[in-house]
Design a protein around this motif. Sequence first.
Motif, PDB file in Angstrom:
ATOM      1  N   ASP A 174       0.828  -1.199   0.000  1.00  0.00           N
ATOM      2  CA  ASP A 174       0.000   0.000   0.000  1.00  0.00           C
ATOM      3  C   ASP A 174       0.864   1.251   0.000  1.00  0.00           C
ATOM      4  O   ASP A 174       1.837   1.352   0.739  1.00  0.00           O
ATOM      5  CB  ASP A 174      -0.887  -0.021   1.248  1.00  0.00           C
ATOM      6  CG  ASP A 174      -2.033   0.968   1.166  1.00  0.00           C
ATOM      7  OD1 ASP A 174      -2.358   1.382   0.047  1.00  0.00           O
ATOM      8  OD2 ASP A 174      -2.589   1.313   2.218  1.00  0.00           O
ATOM      9  N   GLY A 175       0.520   2.225  -0.831  1.00  0.00           N
ATOM     10  CA  GLY A 175       1.236   3.493  -0.893  1.00  0.00           C
ATOM     11  C   GLY A 175       2.332   3.538  -1.925  1.00  0.00           C
ATOM     12  O   GLY A 175       2.832   4.615  -2.260  1.00  0.00           O
ATOM     13  N   ALA A 176       2.768   2.388  -2.433  1.00  0.00           N
ATOM     14  CA  ALA A 176       3.820   2.380  -3.449  1.00  0.00           C
ATOM     15  C   ALA A 176       3.250   2.827  -4.785  1.00  0.00           C
ATOM     16  O   ALA A 176       2.108   2.515  -5.136  1.00  0.00           O
ATOM     17  CB  ALA A 176       4.418   0.972  -3.587  1.00  0.00           C
ATOM     18  N   GLY A 177       4.042   3.576  -5.538  1.00  0.00           N
ATOM     19  CA  GLY A 177       3.609   4.041  -6.850  1.00  0.00           C
ATOM     20  C   GLY A 177       3.477   2.893  -7.833  1.00  0.00           C
ATOM     21  O   GLY A 177       4.058   1.816  -7.656  1.00  0.00           O
ATOM     22  N   ASP A 178       2.719   3.120  -8.891  1.00  0.00           N
ATOM     23  CA  ASP A 178       2.484   2.064  -9.877  1.00  0.00           C
ATOM     24  C   ASP A 178       3.719   1.757 -10.702  1.00  0.00           C
ATOM     25  O   ASP A 178       3.940   0.623 -11.110  1.00  0.00           O
ATOM     26  CB  ASP A 178       1.325   2.461 -10.805  1.00  0.00           C
ATOM     27  CG  ASP A 178      -0.014   2.423 -10.084  1.00  0.00           C
ATOM     28  OD1 ASP A 178      -0.118   1.688  -9.087  1.00  0.00           O
ATOM     29  OD2 ASP A 178      -0.938   3.129 -10.503  1.00  0.00           O
ATOM     30  N   SER A 179       4.529   2.774 -10.977  1.00  0.00           N
ATOM     31  CA  SER A 179       5.675   2.567 -11.864  1.00  0.00           C
ATOM     32  C   SER A 179       6.784   3.540 -11.480  1.00  0.00           C
ATOM     33  O   SER A 179       6.518   4.707 -11.179  1.00  0.00           O
ATOM     34  CB  SER A 179       5.248   2.799 -13.317  1.00  0.00           C
ATOM     35  OG  SER A 179       6.320   2.601 -14.198  1.00  0.00           O
ATOM     36  N   THR A 189      23.108   9.082  -9.143  1.00  0.00           N
ATOM     37  CA  THR A 189      21.836   8.968  -9.853  1.00  0.00           C
ATOM     38  C   THR A 189      21.819   9.954 -11.008  1.00  0.00           C
ATOM     39  O   THR A 189      22.009  11.157 -10.822  1.00  0.00           O
ATOM     40  CB  THR A 189      20.658   9.237  -8.909  1.00  0.00           C
ATOM     41  OG1 THR A 189      20.641   8.232  -7.887  1.00  0.00           O
ATOM     42  CG2 THR A 189      19.342   9.192  -9.660  1.00  0.00           C
ATOM     43  N   LEU A 190      21.588   9.440 -12.213  1.00  0.00           N
ATOM     44  CA  LEU A 190      21.589  10.265 -13.411  1.00  0.00           C
ATOM     45  C   LEU A 190      20.187  10.662 -13.839  1.00  0.00           C
ATOM     46  O   LEU A 190      19.979  11.732 -14.395  1.00  0.00           O
ATOM     47  CB  LEU A 190      22.281   9.508 -14.550  1.00  0.00           C
ATOM     48  CG  LEU A 190      23.711   9.017 -14.259  1.00  0.00           C
ATOM     49  CD1 LEU A 190      24.235   8.187 -15.419  1.00  0.00           C
ATOM     50  CD2 LEU A 190      24.630  10.188 -13.967  1.00  0.00           C
ATOM     51  N   ASP A 191      19.218   9.792 -13.600  1.00  0.00           N
ATOM     52  CA  ASP A 191      17.827  10.076 -13.977  1.00  0.00           C
ATOM     53  C   ASP A 191      16.932   9.200 -13.118  1.00  0.00           C
ATOM     54  O   ASP A 191      17.318   8.094 -12.716  1.00  0.00           O
ATOM     55  CB  ASP A 191      17.602   9.773 -15.462  1.00  0.00           C
ATOM     56  CG  ASP A 191      16.295  10.359 -15.996  1.00  0.00           C
ATOM     57  OD1 ASP A 191      15.656  11.143 -15.262  1.00  0.00           O
ATOM     58  OD2 ASP A 191      15.905  10.028 -17.125  1.00  0.00           O
ATOM     59  N   SER A 192      15.744   9.679 -12.811  1.00  0.00           N
ATOM     60  CA  SER A 192      14.805   8.891 -12.014  1.00  0.00           C
ATOM     61  C   SER A 192      13.402   9.403 -12.242  1.00  0.00           C
ATOM     62  O   SER A 192      13.195  10.528 -12.690  1.00  0.00           O
ATOM     63  CB  SER A 192      15.156   8.949 -10.524  1.00  0.00           C
ATOM     64  OG  SER A 192      15.054  10.289 -10.043  1.00  0.00           O
ATOM     65  N   GLY A 193      12.431   8.568 -11.914  1.00  0.00           N
ATOM     66  CA  GLY A 193      11.037   8.955 -12.052  1.00  0.00           C
ATOM     67  C   GLY A 193      10.155   8.033 -11.230  1.00  0.00           C
ATOM     68  O   GLY A 193      10.500   6.877 -10.978  1.00  0.00           O
ATOM     69  N   PHE A 224      13.972  -0.801 -13.072  1.00  0.00           N
ATOM     70  CA  PHE A 224      12.578  -0.425 -13.336  1.00  0.00           C
ATOM     71  C   PHE A 224      11.693  -1.251 -12.410  1.00  0.00           C
ATOM     72  O   PHE A 224      11.959  -2.429 -12.176  1.00  0.00           O
ATOM     73  CB  PHE A 224      12.202  -0.709 -14.789  1.00  0.00           C
ATOM     74  CG  PHE A 224      13.108  -0.047 -15.792  1.00  0.00           C
ATOM     75  CD1 PHE A 224      12.776   1.185 -16.331  1.00  0.00           C
ATOM     76  CD2 PHE A 224      14.290  -0.648 -16.186  1.00  0.00           C
ATOM     77  CE1 PHE A 224      13.614   1.801 -17.252  1.00  0.00           C
ATOM     78  CE2 PHE A 224      15.133  -0.044 -17.105  1.00  0.00           C
ATOM     79  CZ  PHE A 224      14.792   1.183 -17.632  1.00  0.00           C
ATOM     80  N   ARG A 225      10.642  -0.622 -11.909  1.00  0.00           N
ATOM     81  CA  ARG A 225       9.709  -1.303 -11.001  1.00  0.00           C
ATOM     82  C   ARG A 225       8.281  -0.975 -11.451  1.00  0.00           C
ATOM     83  O   ARG A 225       7.971   0.187 -11.727  1.00  0.00           O
ATOM     84  CB  ARG A 225       9.944  -0.824  -9.574  1.00  0.00           C
ATOM     85  CG  ARG A 225       8.919  -1.306  -8.563  1.00  0.00           C
ATOM     86  CD  ARG A 225       9.150  -0.649  -7.216  1.00  0.00           C
ATOM     87  NE  ARG A 225      10.275  -1.245  -6.503  1.00  0.00           N
ATOM     88  CZ  ARG A 225      10.787  -0.738  -5.387  1.00  0.00           C
ATOM     89  NH1 ARG A 225      10.308   0.398  -4.892  1.00  0.00           N
ATOM     90  NH2 ARG A 225      11.796  -1.334  -4.786  1.00  0.00           N
ATOM     91  N   GLN A 226       7.437  -1.983 -11.507  1.00  0.00           N
ATOM     92  CA  GLN A 226       6.050  -1.772 -11.920  1.00  0.00           C
ATOM     93  C   GLN A 226       5.148  -2.717 -11.139  1.00  0.00           C
ATOM     94  O   GLN A 226       5.438  -3.910 -11.014  1.00  0.00           O
ATOM     95  CB  GLN A 226       5.886  -2.010 -13.427  1.00  0.00           C
ATOM     96  CG  GLN A 226       4.543  -1.582 -13.988  1.00  0.00           C
ATOM     97  CD  GLN A 226       4.499  -1.684 -15.500  1.00  0.00           C
ATOM     98  OE1 GLN A 226       5.532  -1.698 -16.159  1.00  0.00           O
ATOM     99  NE2 GLN A 226       3.316  -1.759 -16.059  1.00  0.00           N
ATOM    100  N   ARG A 227       4.062  -2.214 -10.627  1.00  0.00           N
ATOM    101  CA  ARG A 227       3.134  -3.038  -9.854  1.00  0.00           C
ATOM    102  C   ARG A 227       2.193  -3.798 -10.778  1.00  0.00           C
ATOM    103  O   ARG A 227       1.798  -3.308 -11.837  1.00  0.00           O
ATOM    104  CB  ARG A 227       2.340  -2.173  -8.890  1.00  0.00           C
ATOM    105  CG  ARG A 227       3.171  -1.563  -7.778  1.00  0.00           C
ATOM    106  CD  ARG A 227       2.351  -0.744  -6.817  1.00  0.00           C
ATOM    107  NE  ARG A 227       1.366  -1.552  -6.114  1.00  0.00           N
ATOM    108  CZ  ARG A 227       0.474  -1.063  -5.257  1.00  0.00           C
ATOM    109  NH1 ARG A 227       0.458   0.243  -5.012  1.00  0.00           N
ATOM    110  NH2 ARG A 227      -0.377  -1.844  -4.649  1.00  0.00           N
ATOM    111  N   ALA A 259      10.294  -0.143 -20.190  1.00  0.00           N
ATOM    112  CA  ALA A 259      11.712   0.195 -20.060  1.00  0.00           C
ATOM    113  C   ALA A 259      12.321   0.542 -21.414  1.00  0.00           C
ATOM    114  O   ALA A 259      13.197   1.416 -21.499  1.00  0.00           O
ATOM    115  CB  ALA A 259      12.462  -0.977 -19.426  1.00  0.00           C
ATOM    116  N   ALA A 260      11.881  -0.125 -22.471  1.00  0.00           N
ATOM    117  CA  ALA A 260      12.462   0.108 -23.796  1.00  0.00           C
ATOM    118  C   ALA A 260      12.291   1.555 -24.238  1.00  0.00           C
ATOM    119  O   ALA A 260      13.163   2.117 -24.914  1.00  0.00           O
ATOM    120  CB  ALA A 260      11.826  -0.839 -24.811  1.00  0.00           C
ATOM    121  N   THR A 261      11.181   2.174 -23.873  1.00  0.00           N
ATOM    122  CA  THR A 261      10.945   3.576 -24.246  1.00  0.00           C
ATOM    123  C   THR A 261      12.011   4.481 -23.634  1.00  0.00           C
ATOM    124  O   THR A 261      12.565   5.365 -24.304  1.00  0.00           O
ATOM    125  CB  THR A 261       9.548   4.017 -23.775  1.00  0.00           C
ATOM    126  OG1 THR A 261       8.561   3.173 -24.378  1.00  0.00           O
ATOM    127  CG2 THR A 261       9.270   5.464 -24.171  1.00  0.00           C
TER     128      THR A 261
END
Length: 699
Positions: free
Chosen positions: A191-196, A208-212, A390-393, A404-406
Motif C-alpha cells: 500500500d502506498g507504493a507508486g504504480d511505476s 543517480t543520473l535520472d529517475s522517475g 525499473f519497477r512496476q506493480r 523500459a524500452a521507451t
Amino acid sequence: MKRCRRRLYLLDVGAAILFFGAFTQQTELRQTATVAVSQLAAQGYRIPSEDDPLRVFPALTSGAFSGSHAGGWRPGSIYLRQQPQGGLSEMVYLRHELFHEVSHRSCGGRTPSWAEEAAAMHFSGELLGIEPGNWPSELELQSLKNRVRQDAELDGNDRAVLARLVVNAGWPSEPCAVSAKLSEILGAAFDGAGDSSYLLMSLLSGRTLDSGGDQVSRLPPGSLLKIPYAAALAQADPELLAAELAASDTDKLLQRSEQFQIERYRLLLSPIREQKSPVLAAPFDRQAWRSYLGERNADGNFALQASLPELALTMRAALLSKPDYFRGLSQNGILPNSTLAGQSQTDKKLLRQLQVLAKTGTVSNVDGQPLVGHLLLVWPAAHPVFLAIFRQRGVSGAAVLSKAATLLKIWQRAYPARFAAVKVSLLTPTDPDSWDAEPDCPLVDSQYGRFTTCGGFKIVSTARGSRSERVVKGILRPTGKHGPTVLETDVDSYVDGVLAAEAQNLNGSAREAMRAVIAWNGSHGSHRHNESSSLCDTTHCMVFLGELPGDKPRRSGHIDIELMQLLDQLAAESGLNWLPFANGGDQHWQRQLSTDELRRVFAENQILDIRRERRKDGEILIRLFYSASEEMLGCEIFRNTLKLPSCPDSVKALDSQTWQFAGIGAGHGQGLSIARAHALATGGRTAEQILRDAYGQSR
C-alpha cells in the motif's frame, strides 16, 4: 412452475460437484454443497458446471497438508478432512473452500488474498460463534497489517484477528466486493507504493543520473536478490552461472550453496536499511535458503524490502564485486529458457544493440499472481558504466521491458557510453605514502579495484600544497606496485570536481560551454598519461579536487550531448586531441626577476638575452641566449617554469641585474578563455557560439 425450476437448477448444480472416496456416501455433505453453490449463484458468482465440474476429495495427512489443516483448495479441487479438529464440521469447511473456488472463477485474482479469506469465512458460517464488540488490539492489528502488506499467507493467529474484524465490520454480499472499512484499516499489498518507477545510475560512482516515480517505498526485490547471492559465491563457472541467472533457476542456484559466503552477502546488502542481518541457514532449511534468492520465508514474509535507490546500490555492489559472473546475462532474451525469451523482438533487439545485461525479478502473491515486477539492466556488457532498475506493480519482471524500452531509447541518445566515464590519477605529484583513501561506508575489495557500497571515499592528505581532505566517488584501481592510483568515475562528477577548482563562479551559457570542454577532455584524455591510461589531477591536465567533506557541491545537470558532438567536429577540423582553456581576462600584470634567479631556474651560468618571438602559425616562443648556446621554449613552458600568470607580451632587461615580464590575463591564452566566455555569455551568446569562438578555425 417456479418451484419446479428451482428443483431442476439444484439438480444441475449437484451434477457439477463430484465427490470421491468416503464422501460419495455422505448425503448431508452433498446437500450442503448444492445449497452453497445455489446461494453463490444467486449472489452473481460464476459456479461450477457439468462441463467444468468441481472435485471434492478426502484429504490425507501428507506434504503441505498436515493434521492441523481442516480443508484445502486449488483451482478445480477441494480437499477435506473427515471429522476435523476443533468445533466446526466438514460442512463449514466445504462452504469455505467452495467460496475460494467460485471467487477464483469469478474475480480473476482481483480480490486481495486477505479479502477473499474474509469473504470465505463470512460465507461459510464459521463466524457464527464469535460475539461482536471484541475488536482486536493495536498490536494484533499491526501484525495482521504487516502480513497483508506483504500479501503473505495468513496463519491461524492472523485468521482469528481477521474473523473478529469481519464480525464487527460486516462484509458486503456483492460478488468480488471488499469491505471498505476493513480496507481502510488493513490497507493493501504494498500500500502506498507508486504504480511505476525507474532509476538510472552510474555503475562507476553510484551517482543517480535520472529517475522517475516512487523512489521511497520499500518493496521486496524478488529474484533480483539472486544477483548478490551469485556475487557471494566463492567460485563458479561464469557461463553456467549466468545461464542459471538468466533463467532465474532457483533450484540450480541453490545447488551452489556450498560456495555461498554469508558475510559477503551481508556486505553487499548493506545499502538496504531497516533489514535484519541474514544469518546462515541450516543446510536442510531449504525455505530459508530460498529467501536469500528473494522468495518468501517459511512464515510467508519477505526477508527484506528496499527503496529503489537502496536496491540500485545493492545491485551495483554485487555487479562490481564479481563482474565476470554476470557478463552472460547479455544472453537473457536469446537463450530459449531465459526470462525475457517471450518478450517483443523489437525490445530484445534494442537490448542487443546496447549490449545490455538483463535480470528480472517478480514478487507474487500466494496464488502466483504478480504483485511487483523488477527489471535490472546494465550496459555495455564489455565494460558496464550504466545501471538501471525499473519497477512496476501488477506485472511480472519480464513484462516491465515494454515500458523500459521507451526510456532506453531516450538514454541511448542522452547518455552515450563513450562519454560516460573518466579515469583520473589522484595526487599525481605527491608521495603515495602522504595520502590515503578512507571509505565513507562499507568497503568492497575485488580483483579489479576498491569501491564502497555508497560510492564515496574521503581522501586524507598530508602532502604540502594539497587539499587535506576531499571526497571522490568511483572505483579506485591500482596501476602496478609503484604506479598511481586511478579513480574511475562518471563524467558529471568529474566535471563538477574540475569546475569547482577551475571556474567555480562561472554561470549561464559560459558554464555550459566550460562543462562540455571538461567532459570532452575527460573522455578523450587518457593519452595524457599512457602508463595509466588516465588524466592527471593537476594543471598539466585539469585540476580535479573532488568535493569538500560535508559540503553541498554545486551540481549542474547532465552534460549537453549536442555540445559534445560539436566539440568532436571542431577538434577534428583543427587536429586537436585536447581542448585547452585558460582563465584569460584583461587584467594587466608585471613581474620582475633577478638575473641570479633566472640562472638558477634554467641551470645556466650566464643568460645574455631573452627574446619573445612569434612564428607564422601564431605560436609564441621564447628564445634564451646563453654564453655558449641558445634555447627555444614554448611560451607556455616558459611561463610555467617562472610561474608567470600568462605568456608575457613583453620581455625586457631593466638593467644588468633585473628582467621585467609583463602581460594581460591569466593562463596560456589558448582555446577557451574563461573571462572571454563570461563576457560573451553576458552579451547573450549561447554555449555553442562560445565554443565556436574558442575552437573554430577562424579562431
